[in-house]
Design a protein around this motif. Sequence first.
Motif, PDB file in Angstrom:
ATOM      1  N   ASP A 146       0.830  -1.200   0.000  1.00  0.00           N
ATOM      2  CA  ASP A 146       0.000   0.000   0.000  1.00  0.00           C
ATOM      3  C   ASP A 146       0.866   1.253   0.000  1.00  0.00           C
ATOM      4  OD1 ASP A 146      -2.972   0.951   0.522  1.00  0.00           O
ATOM      5  OD2 ASP A 146      -1.694   2.156   1.822  1.00  0.00           O
ATOM      6  N   GLU A 147       1.909   1.264   0.835  1.00  0.00           N
ATOM      7  CA  GLU A 147       2.793   2.423   0.885  1.00  0.00           C
ATOM      8  C   GLU A 147       3.538   2.604  -0.432  1.00  0.00           C
ATOM      9  OE1 GLU A 147       6.400   4.124   3.650  1.00  0.00           O
ATOM     10  OE2 GLU A 147       6.647   2.338   2.422  1.00  0.00           O
ATOM     11  N   ALA A 148       4.031   1.509  -1.003  1.00  0.00           N
ATOM     12  CA  ALA A 148       4.765   1.609  -2.265  1.00  0.00           C
ATOM     13  C   ALA A 148       3.882   2.184  -3.367  1.00  0.00           C
ATOM     14  CB  ALA A 148       5.312   0.241  -2.664  1.00  0.00           C
ATOM     15  N   LEU A 149       2.660   1.666  -3.484  1.00  0.00           N
ATOM     16  CA  LEU A 149       1.765   2.114  -4.549  1.00  0.00           C
ATOM     17  C   LEU A 149       1.323   3.558  -4.345  1.00  0.00           C
ATOM     18  CD1 LEU A 149      -0.490  -1.055  -4.976  1.00  0.00           C
ATOM     19  CD2 LEU A 149       1.241  -0.214  -6.592  1.00  0.00           C
ATOM     20  N   ARG A 150       0.929   3.900  -3.138  1.00  0.00           N
ATOM     21  CA  ARG A 150       0.338   5.229  -2.898  1.00  0.00           C
ATOM     22  C   ARG A 150       1.386   6.318  -2.689  1.00  0.00           C
ATOM     23  NH1 ARG A 150      -5.070   4.421  -2.242  1.00  0.00           N
ATOM     24  NH2 ARG A 150      -5.703   2.359  -1.468  1.00  0.00           N
ATOM     25  N   VAL A 151       2.452   6.004  -1.952  1.00  0.00           N
ATOM     26  CA  VAL A 151       3.415   7.029  -1.564  1.00  0.00           C
ATOM     27  C   VAL A 151       4.621   7.055  -2.500  1.00  0.00           C
ATOM     28  CG1 VAL A 151       4.914   7.873   0.292  1.00  0.00           C
ATOM     29  CG2 VAL A 151       2.688   6.845   0.839  1.00  0.00           C
ATOM     30  N   MET A 152       5.205   5.895  -2.766  1.00  0.00           N
ATOM     31  CA  MET A 152       6.436   5.846  -3.546  1.00  0.00           C
ATOM     32  C   MET A 152       6.199   5.990  -5.049  1.00  0.00           C
ATOM     33  SD  MET A 152       8.712   5.687  -1.302  1.00  0.00           S
ATOM     34  CE  MET A 152       9.010   5.231   0.398  1.00  0.00           C
ATOM     35  N   PHE A 153       5.154   5.352  -5.558  1.00  0.00           N
ATOM     36  CA  PHE A 153       4.910   5.348  -6.998  1.00  0.00           C
ATOM     37  C   PHE A 153       3.700   6.175  -7.416  1.00  0.00           C
ATOM     38  CE2 PHE A 153       6.966   1.014  -6.581  1.00  0.00           C
ATOM     39  CZ  PHE A 153       8.170   1.402  -7.139  1.00  0.00           C
ATOM     40  N   GLY A 154       2.836   6.527  -6.497  1.00  0.00           N
ATOM     41  CA  GLY A 154       1.563   7.138  -6.866  1.00  0.00           C
ATOM     42  C   GLY A 154       1.536   8.646  -6.767  1.00  0.00           C
ATOM     43  N   GLY A 155       0.571   9.251  -7.447  1.00  0.00           N
ATOM     44  CA  GLY A 155       0.331  10.678  -7.330  1.00  0.00           C
ATOM     45  C   GLY A 155       1.329  11.527  -8.089  1.00  0.00           C
ATOM     46  N   ALA A 156       1.355  12.810  -7.745  1.00  0.00           N
ATOM     47  CA  ALA A 156       2.207  13.780  -8.432  1.00  0.00           C
ATOM     48  C   ALA A 156       2.723  14.803  -7.430  1.00  0.00           C
ATOM     49  CB  ALA A 156       1.422  14.478  -9.539  1.00  0.00           C
ATOM     50  N   PRO A 157       3.873  15.432  -7.716  1.00  0.00           N
ATOM     51  CA  PRO A 157       4.356  16.506  -6.839  1.00  0.00           C
ATOM     52  C   PRO A 157       3.343  17.646  -6.782  1.00  0.00           C
ATOM     53  CG  PRO A 157       6.055  15.810  -8.410  1.00  0.00           C
ATOM     54  CD  PRO A 157       4.786  15.161  -8.845  1.00  0.00           C
ATOM     55  N   SER A 158       3.451  18.463  -5.743  1.00  0.00           N
ATOM     56  CA  SER A 158       2.495  19.554  -5.553  1.00  0.00           C
ATOM     57  C   SER A 158       2.516  20.552  -6.702  1.00  0.00           C
ATOM     58  CB  SER A 158       2.781  20.271  -4.227  1.00  0.00           C
ATOM     59  OG  SER A 158       4.105  20.790  -4.219  1.00  0.00           O
ATOM     60  N   TRP A 159       3.638  20.668  -7.400  1.00  0.00           N
ATOM     61  CA  TRP A 159       3.767  21.634  -8.486  1.00  0.00           C
ATOM     62  C   TRP A 159       3.327  21.073  -9.839  1.00  0.00           C
ATOM     63  CZ3 TRP A 159       6.915  18.951 -11.599  1.00  0.00           C
ATOM     64  CH2 TRP A 159       7.880  18.120 -11.015  1.00  0.00           C
TER      65      TRP A 159
END
Length: 264
Positions: A151-164
């Motif tokens: 869950d951490e790898a998918l959501r935090v390490m690989f998921g989403g985009a930087p704030s900018w």
Amino acid sequence: MSDLELVKHIGTESTRFRAVLQSAKPDAAVPTCPDWDVADLVWHLTEVQYFWAAVVRQQRTTLAEVEAEDLRRPTGFPELLRTADRCARDLVEVLRRTPPATPVWTWAEDQSAGFVLRRQAHEALIHRVDAECVTGARTPMDAALAADGVDEALRVMFGGAPSWATLTVDEHATLRVVSSDTGHRWAVNLARYAGTDEEGHEQEGPTLAIAPVDHLLPAVATVTASAADLDCWLWGRPPLGDVGLSGDVAVLAGLREVVAAGVQ
């Protein structure tokens, strides 16, 4: 997974890490971290645990405020292991007495001691795997901890985009990641981020979008394995069992592109 369980895992995994490497040659290569030898691996985890113990202890909310004296790397391997033991015990004690909601600086959106707690449990777990890959003495990974690691790898390490950056999700590139032994499931879409970073540079690349809950909608590709094998696969460590990949070849290739970027 409870906070107390995560604290316990930091201690258990760190102890196993040192025990595995006590009889290893300090200059032996670490196959899962090609640029490191055994002494480098021990020093890396030692520095990481020392730093985050300082962050949480001081409850600093910006990196500039963190006051951590330089930790000198011991020249002898026995002393290095003793330093590693001391830093691990200090981290466990600091996290045990600090409420997880306590605001502290982190490199992530979550600016809390709870983020550090979770991150350091998985840091210790994956580097314990690295240690066992040196000696070939692989032992089981706790399934619940490994599932949380996925869950951490998918959501935090690989998921989403930087704030900018702007996140663009491919609604047709759908995957389901399934932990066959714990029953956890993650609904994943391939995505891309693009934007101008803090230094004024244009950046773009592949990423993942993870649904808060998997509603079991149809997916064009599936990744299935035990929680431990999924966790290892996502971190670029050798799984002990098979990781089943099925479905749309192009979507699976897109997932591999994200995972291949790697996390150390």
